[in-house]
Scaffold this active site. Sequence first.
Site, mmCIF file in Angstrom:
data_model
loop_
_atom_site.group_PDB
_atom_site.id
_atom_site.type_symbol
_atom_site.label_atom_id
_atom_site.label_comp_id
_atom_site.label_asym_id
_atom_site.label_seq_id
_atom_site.Cartn_x
_atom_site.Cartn_y
_atom_site.Cartn_z
ATOM 1 N N HIS A 96 0.863 -1.193 0.000
ATOM 2 C CA HIS A 96 0.000 0.000 0.000
ATOM 3 C C HIS A 96 0.898 1.242 0.000
ATOM 4 O O HIS A 96 1.956 1.253 0.626
ATOM 5 C CB HIS A 96 -0.906 -0.016 1.235
ATOM 6 N N GLU A 109 0.778 3.886 1.543
ATOM 7 C CA GLU A 109 1.112 4.416 2.879
ATOM 8 C C GLU A 109 2.267 3.632 3.495
ATOM 9 O O GLU A 109 3.064 4.191 4.248
ATOM 10 C CB GLU A 109 -0.134 4.386 3.779
HETATM 11 C C1 PEP Z 1 -6.912 2.960 0.303
HETATM 12 O O1 PEP Z 1 -6.485 3.328 1.374
HETATM 13 O O2 PEP Z 1 -6.476 1.939 -0.222
HETATM 14 C C2 PEP Z 1 -7.938 3.773 -0.324
HETATM 15 C C3 PEP Z 1 -8.237 3.535 -1.562
HETATM 16 O O3 PEP Z 1 -8.520 4.754 0.456
HETATM 17 P P1 PEP Z 1 -9.774 5.682 0.035
HETATM 18 O O4 PEP Z 1 -10.842 4.759 -0.483
HETATM 19 O O5 PEP Z 1 -10.160 6.364 1.300
HETATM 20 O O6 PEP Z 1 -9.281 6.611 -1.018
#
Ligand code: PEP
Length: 256
Positions: free
Chosen positions: A95, A97
């Site tokens: 991900h 993040e």
């Molecule tokens: C995610 O964190 O993978 C994501 C897509 O978040 P959001 O749907 O809030 O954009």
Amino acid sequence: MRTPLIAGNWKMHKTLAEARELVAEIREGVAAISGVEILICPPVQLLFPMAKAVAGSAIMLGAQTAHEEPHGAFTGEVSVSMLKDAGCSHVIIGHSERRVHFGETGALLAKKVRAVTGAGLQVIYCLGETLEEREGGRMDEVVLRQLEEVVGPDLPAGRLVIAYEPIWAIGTGRTATPEQAQEVHALIRSKLGSIYGPALAEEIRILYGGSVKPANASELLARQDIDGALVGGACLVAGDFVAILSAAAETSSVVG
Ligand code: PEP
């Protein structure tokens, strides 16, 4: 035909009481939904109680990351076999993040995805470009590099799910248009075809992630190469998550 997969990434949200309430509501909401795979990925301390909370339903359990080693002196980390013990069938790896805040590199992610598939679990491998990369015309190059760094013929295609998540669309309320998303998904599938051959590449699910909401889910999921969604913010509200699942079920019944 690829069964849509809708995965909720809870990130660092929900106490035990809040999680129980959310899952109870999702269970009720999905009772009548079929033709879609449903996955929730709570924070790690909630995995055991959430395994109990989803027992007997179609809801599957996943984790948000895993350590690449099977065990050892890695304070604070959790291995894939521990996640499997807790009832996980899937693990999200890469991900944005994790890449940005925890410095996870392509080389590390290549080890992590193999730890996941080696344990017999499904990996959801995330990739996507920044706004600067897109606007600088480097989107294709970045996406293909992130794919090639990690995905190779030694990785079992049957345990691989890709999540295309343009970083500029995550948590921003700004979604890729269905056309923009489809274009990148087709690029990813074509690259998967050169790694695994076209027949296997046709079977690999490619999810879209980035501000997926009830209002935009249907038009995204209707696209040929968009096989589901990785949902952040909207998966924390039962009604929104169930509405996205319903949209996926409708799309799959139309396509099927
Ligand atoms: C995610 O964190 O993978 C994501 C897509 O978040 P959001 O749907 O809030 O954009």
